[in-house]
Each structure stands twice: as structure tokens, then as C-alpha cells.
Enzyme design. Structure first.
Site, PDB file in Angstrom:
ATOM      1  CE  LYS A  96      -0.982  15.068  12.748  1.00 26.88           C
ATOM      2  NZ  LYS A  96       0.199  15.656  13.330  1.00 26.88           N
ATOM      3  N   GLY A 185       2.093  24.291  11.577  1.00 26.97           N
ATOM      4  CA  GLY A 185       2.470  25.371  11.035  1.00 26.97           C
ATOM      5  C   GLY A 185       2.174  26.452  11.861  1.00 26.97           C
ATOM      6  CB  THR A 207       8.091  23.057  15.737  1.00 27.93           C
ATOM      7  OG1 THR A 207       8.012  21.794  15.109  1.00 27.93           O
ATOM      8  CG2 THR A 207       9.374  23.871  15.483  1.00 27.93           C
TER       9      THR A 207
END
Length: 257
Positions: A96, A185, A207
Site C-alpha cells: 500500500k 476517513g 481508527t
């Protein structure tokens, strides 16, 4: 199911491995979600004391595909060097690719990203580029040899969801045959469902799960939301209308005088 460099994912959830309260909770999150890919950042500590080996054993024990990333890299040279180290450590061609260009939003440096992607694909890497939803940048990444695109939903760790639905929808329409992953996000399972409803092939997040009060339960919720979004997309949803359309037929309706 869409293939990523010839590999079909058992589950379209790609889950990060940072910030969890404990290794046991991380492992439980993967078990309950059935995530098909674990994204891992390369530990750049000295290798003389076998730093990070316990973590690597934990990842191996998960039994999932591993996608190393170049998180935190701000230049082409740094990203390419980190990718080389990751390939040696994790024994995979997958990478990535992150080249960060702005510190507050962690927005990709798309110029450096394209340059680094070209270098790495020429060296045999299978690059998953963390990019924006810009179609011109996407086309340049594909020309550089990338076979997957990973546009951001919102700034990393923000939990804002899909900031530019128009741009993400346009990317899906513009590249119908390219595997697309919404990366970064997302804060709620509904955000992941929305991404899949747009026709995306996978979702990458960290997250929102790791920082939840119950990370394992949140991971499971994201997995179920992704499944629901995919089924919804595949079922050919109704078109949006500006005006009301009665669901109850008016034929045969009684007329009262």
C-alpha cells in the site's frame, strides 16, 4: 468477486492493525469481522533485537492476507526504500503506497505518488496507491502500472465518512473494470455501506475500529454493513426522484360523494 492482482478476497474488509488497546482485542476484531486483509506498517526499529517479532507472529496467526504500507513517508525515496524493506520482511509483492504531501490532512502527494508507483511497479511490486478521487491522477497511476486504486473517503483518522460522493461515484463510472477501495476517513458502518452501494469493491479502515469502545463489536458491525452495501448495489437500487411517487395504487380507489 473482483480480484486484486489475481487474488480474490474472502471478505472485502481490509482492516488496519494499529492503535488497538491490546493484541488480544486486535485478534478478536479480526475474528469477529472476518476481515480478509490486514494492513501493517513496517517497524523501522533496529532488527538486531528482533523488534516487532511478536507482532509479526500475531499477524501470521490471524491467517489473513497481509498488505504492508508505507505510512508516514513524505518523499518518493522514503516510500520506495520502505517498500523494499517491507517486501523483504513480509515476503509479499503487495504494497500500500502512501506518499504524504500535507501534514494536517495527510493528503497524498499525487505527483510523488505517481513517480513512486512507476518505480515500484517496474520492480515487480503490486501497488495499492492511497490517492485522491481525481480522475486524471487515477489515469496516471494506471498508466504507471497500478491495477488497483484506493481513493480516500476523508482524511485519515477523521471519521468524516465520504466527503466527495460525486467524485467517488465518477471514479467508479470512469473505471468500471478497475478494483476500487475506499481508503481512510470512515467512522461509522453506514459510511462503509455507502461506499459499497456506490459499487466499490472493498473498504480499508483502522481508527474507527481500533478506537471504538468495543473494537471487536465495531469490526463486526463494519463487516455486516459492507455485506449489506454490496448486496444493495448488486440488487439494482431504485432511482432517486425529485417528486413523490405513491406506493399505494390509485386504481380501484373508492370515490366518496
Amino acid at each position: 468477486m473482483r480480484e486484486f492482482y489475481g487474488t480474490s478476497l474472502p471478505n472485502p474488509l481490509m482492516l488496519g492493525t494499529a492503535q488497538y488497546p491490546s493484541p488480544a482485542i486486535l485478534a478478536d476484531a479480526f475474528r469477529r469481522s472476518g476481515a480478509g486483509v490486514a494492513t501493517v506498517s513496517l517497524r523501522r526499529e533496529s532488527g538486531t533485537d528482533r523488534a516487532g517479532q511478536e507482532f509479526w507472529k500475531l499477524i501470521n496467526d490471524l491467517g489473513v492476507l497481509v498488505l504492508p504500507n508505507t505510512a508516514g513517508c513524505h518523499s518518493v525515496k522514503e516510500a520506495v526504500t520502505t517498500a523494499h524493506m517491507a517486501r523483504e520482511m513480509f515476503d509479499t509483492k503487495w504494497i500500500k503506497l502512501e506518499v504524504i504531501g500535507e501534514d494536517d490532512t495527510l493528503q497524498p502527494d499525487v505527483f510523488g505518488l505517481v513517480e513512486a508507483a512507476k518505480i515500484l511497479t517496474d520492480e515487480g511490486f503490486q501497488v495499492f496507491p492511497y490517492t485522491t478521487e481525481d480522475l486524471v491522477v487515477a489515469d496516471k497511476l494506471l498508466n504507471a502500472g497500478c491495477e488497483v486504486l484506493m481513493p480516500w473517503g476523508a482524511p485519515i483518522g477523521s471519521g468524516l465518512g465520504l466527503n466527495n460522493v460525486f467524485g467517488l461515484r465518477a471514479m467508479r463510472a470512469h473505471f468500471p473494470d478497475v478494483p476500487l477501495v475506499v481508503d481512510a476517513g470512515l467512522g461509522l458502518p453506514s459510511h462503509a455501506a455507502a461506499a459499497m452501494e456506490l459499487g466499490y469493491d472493498a473498504v480499508l479502515l483502522n481508527t474507527a475500529v481500533a478506537k471504538a469502545g468495543d473494537p471487536a463489536a465495531m469490526a463486526e458491525a463494519f463487516s455486516k454493513a459492507i455485506e449489506a452495501g454490496k448486496i444493495a448495489h448488486d440488487s439494482d437500487p431504485m432511482e432517486i426522484r425529485d417528486m413523490a411517487s405513491p406506493s399505494t395504487p390509485v386504481i380501484g380507489k373508492a370515490f366518496l360523494s
